[in-house]
Scaffold this motif. Sequence first.
Motif, short mmCIF file in Angstrom:
data_model
loop_
_atom_site.label_atom_id
_atom_site.label_comp_id
_atom_site.label_asym_id
_atom_site.label_seq_id
_atom_site.Cartn_x
_atom_site.Cartn_y
_atom_site.Cartn_z
N VAL A 99 -48.02 10.16 36.23
CA VAL A 99 -47.98 8.84 35.59
C VAL A 99 -47.58 7.80 36.64
CG1 VAL A 99 -46.84 7.41 33.85
CG2 VAL A 99 -47.40 9.80 33.34
N PRO A 100 -48.43 6.82 36.90
CA PRO A 100 -48.09 5.83 37.93
C PRO A 100 -46.96 4.92 37.48
CG PRO A 100 -50.16 5.26 36.86
CD PRO A 100 -49.77 6.59 36.33
N PRO A 101 -46.11 4.50 38.41
CA PRO A 101 -44.96 3.66 38.06
C PRO A 101 -45.33 2.41 37.28
CG PRO A 101 -44.76 4.43 40.32
CD PRO A 101 -46.12 4.83 39.85
N GLU A 102 -46.48 1.83 37.60
CA GLU A 102 -46.86 0.59 36.93
C GLU A 102 -47.25 0.80 35.47
OE1 GLU A 102 -50.59 1.96 39.21
OE2 GLU A 102 -48.40 1.94 39.49
N LYS A 103 -47.42 2.06 35.07
CA LYS A 103 -47.77 2.35 33.67
C LYS A 103 -46.60 2.96 32.90
CE LYS A 103 -52.74 2.77 34.34
NZ LYS A 103 -53.96 3.56 34.08
N LEU A 104 -45.45 2.99 33.54
CA LEU A 104 -44.26 3.56 32.89
C LEU A 104 -43.16 2.51 32.81
CD1 LEU A 104 -42.46 5.88 31.83
CD2 LEU A 104 -41.94 6.43 34.22
N ARG A 105 -42.62 2.33 31.61
CA ARG A 105 -41.49 1.43 31.40
C ARG A 105 -40.34 2.26 30.85
NH1 ARG A 105 -37.53 -1.68 31.18
NH2 ARG A 105 -37.63 -3.84 30.45
N THR A 106 -39.18 2.15 31.48
CA THR A 106 -38.04 2.90 30.98
C THR A 106 -36.95 1.95 30.51
OG1 THR A 106 -36.97 3.03 33.16
CG2 THR A 106 -38.49 4.81 32.57
N TYR A 107 -36.20 2.40 29.52
CA TYR A 107 -35.05 1.65 29.01
C TYR A 107 -33.84 2.57 29.08
CZ TYR A 107 -38.05 -2.03 27.11
OH TYR A 107 -38.94 -3.06 26.97
N ASP A 108 -32.77 2.06 29.65
CA ASP A 108 -31.53 2.81 29.76
C ASP A 108 -30.65 2.51 28.55
OD1 ASP A 108 -29.14 4.00 30.37
OD2 ASP A 108 -28.85 2.98 32.29
N VAL A 109 -30.56 3.46 27.63
CA VAL A 109 -29.80 3.21 26.39
C VAL A 109 -28.31 3.17 26.64
CG1 VAL A 109 -31.61 4.26 24.97
CG2 VAL A 109 -29.67 5.65 25.74
N LEU A 110 -27.88 3.66 27.80
CA LEU A 110 -26.45 3.62 28.11
C LEU A 110 -25.98 2.20 28.41
CD1 LEU A 110 -26.03 6.80 30.35
CD2 LEU A 110 -25.60 6.56 27.90
N GLU A 111 -26.93 1.33 28.68
CA GLU A 111 -26.59 -0.07 28.97
C GLU A 111 -26.55 -0.92 27.71
OE1 GLU A 111 -29.31 -1.53 31.87
OE2 GLU A 111 -28.26 -0.56 33.53
N ASP A 112 -26.98 -0.34 26.60
CA ASP A 112 -27.08 -1.13 25.37
C ASP A 112 -26.84 -0.20 24.18
OD1 ASP A 112 -27.81 -2.63 23.15
OD2 ASP A 112 -29.46 -3.62 24.19
N SER A 113 -25.62 -0.21 23.67
CA SER A 113 -25.28 0.72 22.59
C SER A 113 -26.06 0.44 21.32
CB SER A 113 -23.78 0.66 22.30
OG SER A 113 -23.41 -0.63 21.87
N GLU A 114 -26.42 -0.83 21.11
CA GLU A 114 -27.20 -1.16 19.92
C GLU A 114 -28.62 -0.62 20.05
OE1 GLU A 114 -26.26 -2.48 17.10
OE2 GLU A 114 -24.18 -2.70 17.75
N LEU A 115 -29.16 -0.67 21.26
CA LEU A 115 -30.48 -0.09 21.48
C LEU A 115 -30.42 1.41 21.29
CD1 LEU A 115 -33.43 -0.12 22.42
CD2 LEU A 115 -32.60 -0.03 24.78
N ARG A 116 -29.32 2.01 21.76
CA ARG A 116 -29.16 3.46 21.66
C ARG A 116 -29.22 3.92 20.21
NH1 ARG A 116 -24.14 6.72 24.51
NH2 ARG A 116 -24.73 8.84 23.90
N SER A 117 -28.58 3.18 19.33
CA SER A 117 -28.63 3.56 17.92
C SER A 117 -29.88 3.03 17.24
CB SER A 117 -27.37 3.06 17.20
OG SER A 117 -27.26 1.65 17.30
N GLY A 118 -30.33 1.84 17.66
CA GLY A 118 -31.50 1.24 17.04
C GLY A 118 -32.77 2.03 17.23
N ILE A 119 -32.96 2.57 18.44
CA ILE A 119 -34.18 3.32 18.71
C ILE A 119 -34.21 4.60 17.88
CG2 ILE A 119 -33.27 4.59 20.69
CD1 ILE A 119 -36.86 3.20 20.22
N LYS A 120 -33.05 5.16 17.59
CA LYS A 120 -33.00 6.37 16.78
C LYS A 120 -33.43 6.09 15.35
CE LYS A 120 -29.30 8.50 19.52
NZ LYS A 120 -27.90 8.99 19.52
N GLU A 121 -32.98 4.95 14.83
CA GLU A 121 -33.39 4.58 13.48
C GLU A 121 -34.87 4.19 13.45
OE1 GLU A 121 -32.39 1.36 9.98
OE2 GLU A 121 -30.86 1.81 11.49
N PHE A 122 -35.29 3.49 14.48
CA PHE A 122 -36.69 3.06 14.56
C PHE A 122 -37.64 4.25 14.51
CE2 PHE A 122 -40.09 0.23 15.77
CZ PHE A 122 -40.93 0.99 16.57
N SER A 123 -37.33 5.28 15.28
CA SER A 123 -38.21 6.44 15.38
C SER A 123 -37.86 7.54 14.38
CB SER A 123 -38.12 7.03 16.79
OG SER A 123 -36.79 7.46 17.05
#
Lengths: 87, 150
Positions: free
Chosen positions: B75-99
Amino acid sequence: MPIQIADLELAVRNAFPVTHLEIEDQSSGCGESYAIFLVSEVFEGKTTLARHRLINETLKEQIAQMHAFSQKTLTPKQYNAQLAKGN
Amino acid sequence: MLRSVLQTPSLSARTALSSSLRSPAFRRFLSQEARAKIQAAVEESPVVLFMKGNPQMPQCGFSRAAVQVLEMQGVPPEKLRTYDVLEDSELRSGIKEFSEWPTIPQIYVNGEFVGGCDILLGMHTSGELASLLEQHNVIPKTEPSSEPSS
């Protein structure tokens, strides 16, 4: 109180028929990280994603208290085929 | 910014949360705005990975494994986007509910949830992941090898 293997086993066995079940505490007994290997006819016709969602739902209260959780699910037919191959 | 949207909910949101706490079918409250932002995030790139840490410094074995699998798939870097959930506790819990998926990492391809580390590894082993990535033009399609003439 940390999650115990018995807690997970009870929850699984109460949910659906179990052909084979292995539960490993990967956190040296701390109850924070578990791996589960489950064989059940309930997985027939289900995608891997659907199987994992089923387990996640069954163990959602326990998983919420863990640091990490890993799983492997097979149907009895798949499991027997695996055994036949010597895996 | 994703972080700001996932911060402390408004008074009305907290009221809704309080009400839903009494429901036997309670789910943690994820505002429509937050859900929309996460939806936009998962569609931001052909492959999106919510992980602990970043590809250069994964902070857990499962996240590291997910990154390694994607690298092995090419997978080329330009086609991959990563999110660090350790930097955002709301994202960490939000993504779990979202999915509706309780663990991290989580991978999305073409905006669709694929699964966590176990599923990713299984798909990698079976060849399903390569097929999926080829289908969505993330990696080049492999040409079938032709038998040499004798």
